[in-house]
Write a protein that holds these residues in place. Structure first.
Motif, PDB file in Angstrom:
ATOM      1  N   PHE A   1      10.638   2.954 -10.142  1.00  0.00           N
ATOM      2  CA  PHE A   1       9.296   2.775 -10.697  1.00  0.00           C
ATOM      3  C   PHE A   1       8.375   3.906 -10.268  1.00  0.00           C
ATOM      4  CE2 PHE A   1       4.948   1.285  -9.701  1.00  0.00           C
ATOM      5  CZ  PHE A   1       4.474   1.244 -11.000  1.00  0.00           C
ATOM      6  N   LEU A   2       8.416   4.291  -8.999  1.00  0.00           N
ATOM      7  CA  LEU A   2       7.550   5.359  -8.509  1.00  0.00           C
ATOM      8  C   LEU A   2       7.837   6.675  -9.229  1.00  0.00           C
ATOM      9  CD1 LEU A   2       7.613   4.645  -4.660  1.00  0.00           C
ATOM     10  CD2 LEU A   2       5.828   4.033  -6.295  1.00  0.00           C
ATOM     11  N   ALA A   3       9.120   6.958  -9.450  1.00  0.00           N
ATOM     12  CA  ALA A   3       9.495   8.191 -10.156  1.00  0.00           C
ATOM     13  C   ALA A   3       8.968   8.163 -11.587  1.00  0.00           C
ATOM     14  CB  ALA A   3      11.007   8.367 -10.138  1.00  0.00           C
ATOM     15  N   HIS A   4       9.084   7.009 -12.245  1.00  0.00           N
ATOM     16  CA  HIS A   4       8.587   6.868 -13.614  1.00  0.00           C
ATOM     17  C   HIS A   4       7.069   7.004 -13.654  1.00  0.00           C
ATOM     18  CE1 HIS A   4       7.881   5.306 -17.630  1.00  0.00           C
ATOM     19  NE2 HIS A   4       7.090   4.376 -17.109  1.00  0.00           N
ATOM     20  N   ALA A   5       6.381   6.349 -12.715  1.00  0.00           N
ATOM     21  CA  ALA A   5       4.915   6.393 -12.683  1.00  0.00           C
ATOM     22  C   ALA A   5       4.420   7.814 -12.468  1.00  0.00           C
ATOM     23  CB  ALA A   5       4.401   5.478 -11.577  1.00  0.00           C
ATOM     24  N   GLN A   6       5.114   8.550 -11.608  1.00  0.00           N
ATOM     25  CA  GLN A   6       4.727   9.940 -11.344  1.00  0.00           C
ATOM     26  C   GLN A   6       4.882  10.800 -12.600  1.00  0.00           C
ATOM     27  OE1 GLN A   6       5.784  11.517  -7.496  1.00  0.00           O
ATOM     28  NE2 GLN A   6       6.408  13.471  -8.379  1.00  0.00           N
ATOM     29  N   LYS A   7       5.987  10.599 -13.312  1.00  0.00           N
ATOM     30  CA  LYS A   7       6.239  11.368 -14.528  1.00  0.00           C
ATOM     31  C   LYS A   7       5.205  11.046 -15.600  1.00  0.00           C
ATOM     32  CE  LYS A   7       9.815  12.214 -18.024  1.00  0.00           C
ATOM     33  NZ  LYS A   7      11.192  11.851 -18.482  1.00  0.00           N
ATOM     34  N   GLU A   8       4.856   9.773 -15.737  1.00  0.00           N
ATOM     35  CA  GLU A   8       3.938   9.343 -16.780  1.00  0.00           C
ATOM     36  C   GLU A   8       2.501   9.790 -16.520  1.00  0.00           C
ATOM     37  OE1 GLU A   8       4.439   6.921 -19.817  1.00  0.00           O
ATOM     38  OE2 GLU A   8       5.979   8.446 -19.519  1.00  0.00           O
ATOM     39  N   THR A   9       2.060   9.652 -15.275  1.00  0.00           N
ATOM     40  CA  THR A   9       0.646   9.884 -14.977  1.00  0.00           C
ATOM     41  C   THR A   9       0.339  11.306 -14.516  1.00  0.00           C
ATOM     42  OG1 THR A   9       0.872   9.151 -12.673  1.00  0.00           O
ATOM     43  CG2 THR A   9       0.337   7.464 -14.336  1.00  0.00           C
ATOM     44  N   GLY A  10       1.357  12.044 -14.085  1.00  0.00           N
ATOM     45  CA  GLY A  10       1.111  13.383 -13.585  1.00  0.00           C
ATOM     46  C   GLY A  10       0.544  13.414 -12.186  1.00  0.00           C
ATOM     47  N   ALA A  11       0.522  12.268 -11.518  1.00  0.00           N
ATOM     48  CA  ALA A  11       0.079  12.175 -10.126  1.00  0.00           C
ATOM     49  C   ALA A  11       1.272  11.777  -9.264  1.00  0.00           C
ATOM     50  CB  ALA A  11      -1.043  11.138  -9.985  1.00  0.00           C
ATOM     51  N   LYS A  12       1.267  12.174  -8.026  1.00  0.00           N
ATOM     52  CA  LYS A  12       2.307  11.759  -7.104  1.00  0.00           C
ATOM     53  C   LYS A  12       2.092  10.294  -6.730  1.00  0.00           C
ATOM     54  CE  LYS A  12       4.306  12.840  -2.572  1.00  0.00           C
ATOM     55  NZ  LYS A  12       4.196  13.678  -1.350  1.00  0.00           N
ATOM     56  N   TRP A  13       3.160   9.542  -6.614  1.00  0.00           N
ATOM     57  CA  TRP A  13       3.054   8.133  -6.228  1.00  0.00           C
ATOM     58  C   TRP A  13       3.756   7.903  -4.892  1.00  0.00           C
ATOM     59  CZ3 TRP A  13       1.582   3.426  -9.024  1.00  0.00           C
ATOM     60  CH2 TRP A  13       0.789   3.693 -10.143  1.00  0.00           C
ATOM     61  N   GLU A  14       3.101   7.172  -4.017  1.00  0.00           N
ATOM     62  CA  GLU A  14       3.673   6.826  -2.721  1.00  0.00           C
ATOM     63  C   GLU A  14       3.626   5.314  -2.538  1.00  0.00           C
ATOM     64  OE1 GLU A  14       1.574   8.879   0.340  1.00  0.00           O
ATOM     65  OE2 GLU A  14       2.330  10.869  -0.228  1.00  0.00           O
ATOM     66  N   LEU A  15       4.683   4.760  -1.958  1.00  0.00           N
ATOM     67  CA  LEU A  15       4.746   3.318  -1.693  1.00  0.00           C
ATOM     68  C   LEU A  15       4.214   3.027  -0.302  1.00  0.00           C
ATOM     69  CD1 LEU A  15       5.794   0.566  -2.826  1.00  0.00           C
ATOM     70  CD2 LEU A  15       7.879   0.986  -1.515  1.00  0.00           C
ATOM     71  N   TYR A  16       3.400   1.983  -0.197  1.00  0.00           N
ATOM     72  CA  TYR A  16       2.893   1.536   1.100  1.00  0.00           C
ATOM     73  C   TYR A  16       3.422   0.129   1.349  1.00  0.00           C
ATOM     74  CZ  TYR A  16      -0.318   0.195   4.826  1.00  0.00           C
ATOM     75  OH  TYR A  16      -0.838  -0.225   6.025  1.00  0.00           O
ATOM     76  N   THR A  17       4.103  -0.060   2.468  1.00  0.00           N
ATOM     77  CA  THR A  17       4.590  -1.390   2.839  1.00  0.00           C
ATOM     78  C   THR A  17       4.091  -1.725   4.235  1.00  0.00           C
ATOM     79  OG1 THR A  17       6.663  -0.493   3.745  1.00  0.00           O
ATOM     80  CG2 THR A  17       6.661  -1.174   1.427  1.00  0.00           C
ATOM     81  N   ALA A  18       4.132  -2.995   4.572  1.00  0.00           N
ATOM     82  CA  ALA A  18       3.725  -3.452   5.894  1.00  0.00           C
ATOM     83  C   ALA A  18       4.589  -4.639   6.271  1.00  0.00           C
ATOM     84  CB  ALA A  18       2.246  -3.834   5.900  1.00  0.00           C
ATOM     85  N   THR A  19       4.524  -5.028   7.527  1.00  0.00           N
ATOM     86  CA  THR A  19       5.361  -6.139   8.000  1.00  0.00           C
ATOM     87  C   THR A  19       4.795  -7.490   7.603  1.00  0.00           C
ATOM     88  OG1 THR A  19       4.220  -6.098  10.138  1.00  0.00           O
ATOM     89  CG2 THR A  19       6.260  -4.816   9.943  1.00  0.00           C
ATOM     90  N   ASP A  20       3.515  -7.537   7.222  1.00  0.00           N
ATOM     91  CA  ASP A  20       2.926  -8.803   6.797  1.00  0.00           C
ATOM     92  C   ASP A  20       1.907  -8.564   5.685  1.00  0.00           C
ATOM     93  OD1 ASP A  20       0.683  -7.773   8.069  1.00  0.00           O
ATOM     94  OD2 ASP A  20       0.892  -9.036   9.844  1.00  0.00           O
ATOM     95  N   TYR A  21       1.419  -9.644   5.109  1.00  0.00           N
ATOM     96  CA  TYR A  21       0.488  -9.554   3.990  1.00  0.00           C
ATOM     97  C   TYR A  21      -0.781  -8.816   4.386  1.00  0.00           C
ATOM     98  CZ  TYR A  21       3.024 -13.066   1.164  1.00  0.00           C
ATOM     99  OH  TYR A  21       3.942 -13.737   0.414  1.00  0.00           O
ATOM    100  N   SER A  22      -1.304  -9.127   5.579  1.00  0.00           N
ATOM    101  CA  SER A  22      -2.592  -8.576   5.974  1.00  0.00           C
ATOM    102  C   SER A  22      -2.560  -7.055   6.053  1.00  0.00           C
ATOM    103  CB  SER A  22      -3.041  -9.162   7.323  1.00  0.00           C
ATOM    104  OG  SER A  22      -2.137  -8.812   8.354  1.00  0.00           O
ATOM    105  N   GLY A  23      -1.411  -6.470   6.373  1.00  0.00           N
ATOM    106  CA  GLY A  23      -1.308  -5.020   6.450  1.00  0.00           C
ATOM    107  C   GLY A  23      -1.616  -4.361   5.117  1.00  0.00           C
ATOM    108  N   VAL A  24      -1.075  -4.916   4.040  1.00  0.00           N
ATOM    109  CA  VAL A  24      -1.321  -4.367   2.705  1.00  0.00           C
ATOM    110  C   VAL A  24      -2.751  -4.667   2.265  1.00  0.00           C
ATOM    111  CG1 VAL A  24      -0.626  -4.442   0.275  1.00  0.00           C
ATOM    112  CG2 VAL A  24       1.110  -4.544   2.073  1.00  0.00           C
ATOM    113  N   MET A  25      -3.218  -5.877   2.522  1.00  0.00           N
ATOM    114  CA  MET A  25      -4.570  -6.257   2.133  1.00  0.00           C
ATOM    115  C   MET A  25      -5.615  -5.385   2.830  1.00  0.00           C
ATOM    116  SD  MET A  25      -3.828 -10.338   2.376  1.00  0.00           S
ATOM    117  CE  MET A  25      -5.548 -10.818   2.437  1.00  0.00           C
TER     118      MET A  25
END
Length: 310
Positions: free
Chosen positions: A58-82
């Motif tokens: 998905f990130l590779a597709h999003a980057q190709k479509e939008t022309g912007a670099k995409w990075e994934l952010y993950t965390a060990t719990d919900y609050s980290g992302v929020m």
């Protein structure tokens, strides 16, 4: 002379094309100069390594479509992302309905739902459920009274908020009716049931297990559906939304909405990866779609404050 006329004609043609309105299928663009990288957060319904792997395409597709670099952010719990979304460290995130409501409150309305997954039959929504092992003696949620029934994360709608609110309304507070430890996540909760660590667990699924934790676990070979039985189901909850910051340019928000909605036409596998299960694709959603859940979130927050005072 003829060559000059041809050159003038070509120039006029180019000018006319430049003046023509953009196709509805075109991205607006222009925002990439200020936002060359889009950071996309995903709440932990899988392990961080599994999430990263499932999002790579998905990130590779999003980057190709939008022309912007995409990075994934993950965390060990919900609050980290929020918290990353509230702090402006990421631009967009896939959240549960409850965690969206919490983020909306904490950011003073600084975020909004963008899109959410539609069921294959065109319906929307999912349910919180209690699962037990198929060969267990438990046939109803009452049979589990006094037993170990795990919740997942305090910021999970299906794994915590909805069960807590629903059982309180029934006069059966979860903490009193069951022994209810936190599993740390939806897969961990169901695996705990399979291993005998828990007698039951709260998790989430949708109609025919199209979308949700059970579908993801089955897809990854972690669960066979016949291994478990559902003994309690909540009312339908609004589908987990992809949430975006409202301080981002309108052009950027419109382009990212288009990116997600188009996924099903480009590659249904990508749409299902984002949706966490089988889907008819992503559709536009609004804060009003989550109003009742947000009201429940406010009541739960007030209840927790009162408990701390006591």
């Amino acid at each position: 002379m003829m060559k000059g006329i041809v050159r003038i004609g070509a120039a006029v043609s180019v000018a006319i094309l430049a003046m023509a309105p953009a196709s509805a299928d075109d991205f607006i663009g222009g925002w990439q100069k200020k936002y060359p990288t889009v950071k996309y957060g995903v709440i932990p319904v899988e392990t961080q390594s599994q999430t990263t792997k499932s999002m790579d395409s998905f990130l590779a597709h999003a980057q190709k479509e939008t022309g912007a670099k995409w990075e994934l952010y993950t965390a060990t719990d919900y609050s980290g992302v929020m918290n990353a979304l509230i702090a402006g460290q990421i631009h967009i995130a896939w959240l549960s309905g409850f965690s969206y409501c919490q983020t909306h409150m904490d950011s003073k309305g600084g975020v909004e739902p963008l899109v959410a997954a539609q069921e294959p039959d065109g319906s929307m929504g999912y349910n919180a459920v209690i699962v037990v092992k198929e060969d267990s003696p438990y046939k109803t949620f009452e049979d589990l009274k006094g037993k170990v029934v795990a919740r997942t994360d305090p910021l999970s709608g299906s794994g915590y908020l909805i069960p807590t609110a629903a059982f309180r309304q029934m006069g059966k507070p979860v903490d009193e009716y069951y022994q209810s430890p936190l599993s740390g996540g939806h897969p961990q909760a169901v695996l705990g049931v399979l291993r005998g660590t828990y007698d039951g667990a709260f998790t989430w699924t949708s109609k025919n297990d199209n979308i949700g934790n059970l579908r993801q676990m089955m897809n990854k070979g972690l669960l066979k559906r016949e291994q478990i039985r559902i003994v309690w189901t909540s009312p339908q909850l609004p589908s987990p939304p992809v949430v975006i910051r409202k301080d981002l340019p309108l052009e950027m928000r419109a382009d990212l909405e288009k990116l997600f909605i188009r996924l099903k036409d480009h590659d249904m596998a990508l749409a299902e990866s984002v949706a966490q299960g089988k889907t008819n694709g992503m559709v536009r959603v609004y804060h009003e779609d989550y109003r009742l859940m947000c009201e429940a979130a406010e009541l739960e927050r007030a209840s927790r404050k009162q408990q701390r005072k006591n």
